[in-house]
Design an enzyme around this catalytic site. Sequence first.
Site, PDB file in Angstrom:
ATOM      1  N   SER A 219      18.890  17.256  49.912  1.00 28.89           N
ATOM      2  CA  SER A 219      17.520  17.057  49.784  1.00 28.89           C
ATOM      3  C   SER A 219      16.543  18.153  51.439  1.00 28.89           C
ATOM      4  O   SER A 219      16.813  19.310  50.672  1.00 28.89           O
ATOM      5  CB  SER A 219      17.183  15.513  50.647  1.00 28.89           C
ATOM      6  OG  SER A 219      16.145  14.754  49.732  1.00 28.89           O
TER       7      SER A 219
ATOM      8  N   ASP B 264      19.065  11.736  39.893  1.00 32.13           N
ATOM      9  CA  ASP B 264      18.498  12.023  41.018  1.00 32.13           C
ATOM     10  C   ASP B 264      16.772  10.851  40.519  1.00 32.13           C
ATOM     11  O   ASP B 264      16.509  11.769  39.767  1.00 32.13           O
ATOM     12  CB  ASP B 264      17.949  13.377  41.683  1.00 32.13           C
ATOM     13  CG  ASP B 264      17.804  13.716  42.947  1.00 32.13           C
ATOM     14  OD1 ASP B 264      16.735  12.737  43.838  1.00 32.13           O
ATOM     15  OD2 ASP B 264      18.087  14.582  43.623  1.00 32.13           O
TER      16      ASP B 264
ATOM     17  N   HIS C  27      20.307  10.538  44.052  1.00 33.82           N
ATOM     18  CA  HIS C  27      19.806  11.623  45.489  1.00 33.82           C
ATOM     19  C   HIS C  27      20.541  11.813  46.239  1.00 33.82           C
ATOM     20  O   HIS C  27      20.705  10.640  47.222  1.00 33.82           O
ATOM     21  CB  HIS C  27      18.045  11.542  45.737  1.00 33.82           C
ATOM     22  CG  HIS C  27      17.995  12.078  46.017  1.00 33.82           C
ATOM     23  ND1 HIS C  27      17.289  13.346  46.216  1.00 33.82           N
ATOM     24  CD2 HIS C  27      17.088  11.814  47.592  1.00 33.82           C
ATOM     25  CE1 HIS C  27      17.074  13.830  47.305  1.00 33.82           C
ATOM     26  NE2 HIS C  27      16.815  13.433  47.851  1.00 33.82           N
TER      27      HIS C  27
END
Length: 510
Positions: A193, A404, A443
């Site tokens: 991320s 995601d 994610h």
Amino acid sequence: MKPFLVFPVSLVSLVFLTSLVFPVFSWAASCESLASLALPNTSITVAQSVAAGEFTPPGRTFGGTPAPAVGFKDLPAFCRIAATLKPSDDSDIKIEVWLPAAGWNGKFQAVGNGGWAGVISYGALAEALHDGYATSSTDTGHVGGSGSFALGHPEKLIDFGYRSQHEMTVKSKAIIQAFYGSAAKMSYWNGCSTGGRQGLKEAQRFPDDYDGIVAGAPANPRTHLAFATLWIAHANLKDPASYIPPAKYPAVHQAVIQACDALDGLKDGLITDPTRCHFDPQVMACHGADTSECLTAPQIETVKKILSPSRNPRTGEEIYPGLEPGAELGWATLAGPQPFAATTDHFKYVVFKDPDWDWKTLNFDSDVALADKIDDETINATDANLRPFFGRKGKLLLYHGWADQNVAPLSTVNYYKRVVDTLGGERQTADSIRLFMAPGMAHCGGGEGPNTFDMMSAITAWRENGQAPDRIVASRTGRTRPLCAYPQVAKYKGTGSIDDAANFVCETPK
Ligand SMILES: [Ca+2]
């Protein structure tokens, strides 16, 4: 009393003689003595030996990164260094460096952050330490998980964008050298991320910092990602009739799986390549009562927008890819009742410098150029020329979950392709950059697809033993499946359990 005195003296002599005979032997510092280590722009605030299992993290632990697989009670003894770095007058960068007291593997692994960070990634530090690494993390130069720190603090924004990670890296290497008496033989970055974006920034801007970089689901380019998330908010929230209640997500997800699961030749609940899935939400149109099993006409338009790239309404130019089919169960992240806070913070505190800025006023034409100009590659990490990093044998291992719900997976595919194109094609780059897309993974983890894998083993085998990864086995609840080096995908051999990775080959899709 005499033998008591003689013994330590002779031991000291022995060590002294050993150091003469074996000149590679060098003196290491005690943990506590590192408190007085002098490094530029650095105050060491903690230098403390921590006994096995005795570390308790202060406050917020994970900073948006996944919870660690390793508990703090499982940690071995280590030397804990905390320091404050001030590369600018307005900087206040906190770092921690954790050094195994015994059994150091000789290597350094820096760990990345999530969201706006504002906290040390203690969970990720714990995992790296548990694996024998000297490891470090930074809070990226501010405290707290919002973007409000950036207002009126351009130097702190630079710290968040790239400087805190680089400063942490340089100082961590010096601390490792001082503690062990020798430098780390290899240095790795590992983040997802924001941590993935930080990894790209390191590869692009500081090619000497790391030998290998694992960058998962990079939140990048940050400015365009911000537009994409508000694109969904505009579609979903501007007109109350367009809002999709979370109670409808399971039905939409089921309809998507129904439409696209078998496209890859295997009905396993996973969509191997969602870009081949052209789901038409019209099939869910309500006929009669509005229930959680169907979509109203305005909701159908919202679904189409969530699954489409955000675009400049005047030129049609793509701003950022859309989410892929398969992520529906996670839509609350970006399509919840409020816009995604990390994104509105970017516009409030970085672009428009107005805490009262109204997200409904965002202009998807002129504001894109404005946001890019203001950023000026401070947070964005778009440079595709990784020649300096690759030129010193640096390896970049990218991964991204196809499901995601936060950062569009195609953004990472696009960056991978740009690097490959920039540097002359796949043959020229295959030993430097590889991308692994994870079907059904959300994610940085989670989701219905195999989502547990060991990227650190893959990158160390690649960098240290020349074994470029072709397939990396991922697992989840009794199922293993290979992740394949893009553009290859996992293909069932046709016999044996579909839950066993051994029954799959990686092949280039036709
Ligand atoms: Ca399938």
